[in-house]
Design an enzyme around this catalytic site. Structure first.
Site: not given
Length: 488
Positions: A14-15, A129, A183, A187
């Site tokens: 992700m990073g 997301s 968020k 989820n």
């Protein structure tokens, strides 16, 4: 030289992808990771030749950033976030900004926001997301914090976010923990969506005997209509993948679902605020019961149930499953948006629910055509208490409920577990009921615990006292004659 636009800590997939996304939009990024080899591998790999600087210490990272400094943390929620904040703050100056881009609990975000504010530092908790692909190509972003803090990153966030009709799927959600709360609910809704789709799948497979190829065709067709969404799209695609053993891969995957906590947090928040969110909660519990695989296998050998085969018309039942899925989906979203509305009032966040739904149309896991209609519902009535009261959704539910009831009834008769479908229907029936069974609960509570109760008059209105407040009553249930008294 201190001229880098933004720093990023945490180089898991992700990073890395978010750093590449930011750089592709014309910004210079400095990156750091606790395991330094990840920095070198990234710079020598997918970031090679790009305007991304690798650093090997917190001090080096900070020294590359132009003031006011902006640093995104993409590390595991909990202690790792606090640990990096503690390492960063001694080197930061007043007005610098730390951004937590992980799935942190919103209460932690409020705590961190307040603590950093006392040091003159800014803090944003932003939900991101879209998974790995979203991070690279454009996620949905839900930043919460002060307007001052958001203004520093708005030029970056609105460029890297997903775009729908030229509008970024990113806007300032609200103060302190609002972004991470939204968020979290996103989820929770995602849990509900996935469970509902899985229940439609198990009905097709176990009661109708559809093959993976046939289910691919069904979900592909559904994705062309009102159920169009990312999750329906990937479900159709999953049915095309074959395992090396020659069976559809979905049939070779162990039926134990994992979870990381956000669905559970959504259920806990609903309980804390007294908001009914049974479909989201049932989706969490469904994952819990899936986890006890060996126990379920043992139980299946000794506990008998009915036949799982549906003997009616297959095409008609598939249409009923479609309608049940859509109606239950509406109820699940209604629960999530009602929860956000209540949390907004509780925390003085002033959430714009219509804007939030528009922000979910692209980039995120629950992106769907349906979200535009939710935004329109809040445009029609900014103070809409529940999506079920909007004329558009009310009409859909009323037209679908016959098929919905047929599916829930048939699944019950056939012994197929559909906790999300059935809980959503119970929610719908409860919400539309002017009188529930809670009067008997209050009678029992007063009987064994003297918890008191309110009463209604002949017209069904609550009996009020001279002060305009509901009159409180208590009955001496175990005394002969059972005298009733008003409680001061």
């Amino acid at each position: 030289m201190a001229n880098t636009d933004i720093g990023l800590i945490g180089l898991a997939v992700m990073g890395e992808n978010l750093a590449l996304n930011i750089e592709s939009k014309g910004f210079q990024v400095a990156v750091f990771n606790r395991t330094l080899s990840r920095v070198d591998n990234f710079i020598d790999g997918s970031a090679k030749g790009k305007n991304i600087i690798g650093t090997h210490s917190i001090e080096e990272l900070i020294n590359t950033l132009s003031p006011p400094r902006k640093i995104i943390l993409l590390v595991k929620a909990g202690d790792p976030v606090d640990g990096f904040i503690d390492r960063l703050t001694p080197h930061l100056s007043k007005g610098d900004l730390i951004i937590d881009g992980g799935n942190s609990n919103f209460m932690d975000t409020i705590r961190r926001h307040d603590a950093l504010a006392k040091q003159g530092l800014l803090f944003i908790g932003t939900g991101i997301s879209g998974g790995e692909e979203g991070a690279l190509k454009g996620p949905a972003m839900m930043p919460g914090g002060s307007s001052e803090a958001y203004a520093l990153v708005e030029p970056i966030f609105t460029k890297i976010a997903a775009q729908v009709d030229g509008v970024p799927c990113c806007s300032h959600i609200g103060p302190d923990g609002a972004g991470h709360y939204v968020k979290m609910v996103h989820n929770g809704i995602e849990y509900g969506d996935m469970q509902l789709i899985c229940e439609a799948y198990v009905l097709m497979k176990q009661t109708l005997g559809l093959s993976a190829a046939e289910m691919h065709d069904v979900f592909s067709e559904w994705n062309q209509g009102e159920l169009n969404s990312y999750l329906i799209e990937i479900t159709a695609d999953i049915f095309t993948q074959m395992d090396a053993s020659g069976v559809p891969l979905v049939d070779a995957i162990l039926d134990q679902a994992g979870q990381k906590g956000t669905g559970k947090w959504t259920g806990i928040s609903a309980l804390d605020l007294g908001v009914a969110a049974p479909t989201i909660a049932e989706a969490v519990f469904a994952r819990c019961i899936s986890a006890i695989k060996s126990e379920r296998v043992a139980a299946a050998k000794v506990i008998n149930g009915p036949s799982e085969k549906y003997d009616g018309d297959r095409k008609t039942f598939l249409k009923a499953i479609h309608d049940a899925l859509y109606a239950a989906k509406i109820c699940s979203y209604a629960q999530g948006f009602t929860l956000m509305r209540e949390a907004s009032q509780e925390n003085n966040w002033n959430l714009d629910l219509g804007q939030i739904s528009l922000g979910w149309r692209g980039g995120c896991i629950i992106r769907a055509r349906f979200l535009h209609w939710i935004a329109e519902a809040f445009d029609r009535n900014l103070d809409l208490p529940n999506l079920l009261l909007d004329p558009y959704f009310r009409e859909i539910i009323e037209s679908a409920q016959g098929n919905w009831r047929h599916v829930v009834g048939s699944a019950t008769q056939l012994g197929v577990p559909i906790p999300a479908f059935s809980s959503a229907l119970a929610y719908f029936d409860s919400y539309r009921s002017g009188r529930l069974s809670a009067n008997l609960i209050q009678g029992m509570r007063d009987y064994f615990g003297a918890h008191t109760y309110h009463k209604i008059d002949a017209e069904g209105n609550t009996i009020l006292g001279a002060d305009g407040e509901p009159t409180v009553f208590h009955t001496e249930w175990m005394v002969e004659g059972r005298p009733e008294v008003m409680v001061e």
